[in-house]
Design a protein around this motif. Structure first.
Motif: not given
Length: 304
Positions: A119-136
C-alpha cells in the motif's frame, strides 16, 4: 526510347543477386527460429528503446508505466470481466459457471492482498506520476545529458519500488486466465478457440499482436527476396523495419545499444529496392520482361 535502367556489368548483377539471397535468407531464418521456439516476445526490445522516440515504442507494451495495474478498481473490474468473457465464450454449463465465480472471488481476494501489502509503495508511486509527466514534457530533460540521466534515475527508482507488486499482479492475472481456460472441456476449447481477455487500456496493436506478426513478416520478406518476387515491396518493407530498429536506439543517446548491423542491412535493402533486384535471376523478371517487350513493340509514332 532508351531503357530506364542503367546498364551494369555481369559482376554487379551477380553481386546484387547474392546480396538479395543473403538478406532474404537472414530474414527467413530469423522468422523461422521465432516460429520454432514459440516464445518470441517484443517486450524486451520495446522496453529497451532509448531516445526521443522511446515513448512511441514503449506505448506498444500494455501498461508499460504500471498505472493501470496499480489502480485497484480497474484491476478488479478487469478480473470480473474475465469471468464473464470465459462463461460467454465457452458457453460454460451451470457447474462450470459456479467454478468460474469461485475463481473470480479468489483472484479478487488475492488482488486485495497485494494492494494491502504494498500500500505505501503504491501510494508513493501514484503521487509521483505528475512529477514524472512534468519531466517528460520538459525538452531540457531529453537533450541535456545530466538532466536526462537524473530523469531516468527518478523513473527507474519509482518503478523499482513497485516492481514486486506488479510482478505479483501479473502472476495473479496469468494464473486466473489459465484457470478459467482450464474449466472448459477439450471439446469446448476446440470449438471456440482461446478467449480474448480484454485488458483495460489495451489497444489492438500491442505486444501480443506484434509477437504474432513479426515472425510471419520476417519469413514472408525472406521468401520474397529469395524467390525474387515483389522485391521492391519486400526490400522497402524490410528497410523500414530495420530503420525502426535503429531509431529505437537513437544515435547519440547515452546507454543505447549498437545497431550497426541493422543499419548496414537496411542500406542493403535500399540497394535492392533501387536496382529492382528481383529482375536478376528472380521471378520479377517475368513482369519486367513483359513490360520491356510491350514498351519496345509500340509503334514508332506512339513513342515520338
Amino acid at each position: 526510347m532508351t531503357s530506364p535502367y542503367y546498364r551494369i556489368g555481369r559482376m554487379a548483377v551477380w553481386s546484387i543477386v547474392l546480396l538479395r539471397l543473403c538478406v532474404g535468407w537472414h530474414f527467413f531464418m530469423e522468422g523461422l527460429v521465432k516460429v520454432q521456439e514459440g516464445n518470441f516476445s517484443s517486450k524486451g526490445f520495446l522496453s529497451a528503446a532509448k531516445g526521443p522516440l522511446a515513448p512511441l515504442y514503449q506505448k506498444a507494451i500494455w501498461d508499460y508505466d504500471g498505472t493501470v495495474r496499480l489502480d485497484e478498481t480497474k484491476m478488479k473490474e478487469a478480473l470480473a470481466s474475465f469471468q464473464k468473457s470465459a462463461v460467454e465464450h465457452y458457453v460454460l454449463n451451470e457447474q462450470q459457471t459456479k467454478d468460474a465465480e469461485a475463481l473470480a472471488e479468489k483472484s479478487l481476494s488475492q488482488i486485495e492482498d497485494v494492494f494491502a501489502q504494498w500500500d505505501e509503495d503504491i501510494y508513493k508511486f501514484n503521487n509521483g506520476k505528475e512529477r514524472v509527466e512534468a519531466m517528460n514534457r520538459d525538452p531540457m530533460r531529453l537533450f541535456v545529458a545530466s538532466l536526462r540521466a537524473q530523469k531516468e534515475k527518478i523513473e527507474t527508482d519509482r518503478m523499482n519500488s513497485v516492481r514486486p507488486a506488479l510482478s505479483a499482479i501479473d502472476k495473479i492475472v496469468a494464473n486466473y486466465r489459465s484457470e478459467l481456460d482450464a474449466l472448459a472441456t477439450d471439446e469446448q476449447r476446440a470449438a471456440k478457440g482461446p478467449v480474448n481477455y480484454l485488458l483495460p487500456g489495451a489497444t489492438p496493436f500491442q505486444t501480443d499482436a506484434v509477437d504474432k506478426i513479426v515472425p510471419i513478416f520476417d519469413m514472408a520478406i525472406g521468401i520474397c527476396l529469395i524467390l525474387g518476387l515483389l522485391v521492391r515491396v519486400a526490400s522497402l518493407a524490410a528497410a523500414g523495419f530495420l530503420i525502426s530498429v535503429v531509431l529505437s536506439q537513437f544515435p547519440g543517446f547515452e546507454g543505447t545499444a549498437p545497431t550497426y548491423f541493422q543499419a548496414a542491412e537496411a542500406m542493403g535493402c535500399l540497394v535492392l529496392f533501387a536496382t529492382d533486384a528481383g529482375r536478376f535471376a528472380g521471378l520479377d523478371f517475368i513482369p519486367w520482361s513483359i513490360w520491356q517487350f510491350s514498351s519496345q513493340s509500340k509503334p514508332a509514332s506512339a513513342r515520338t
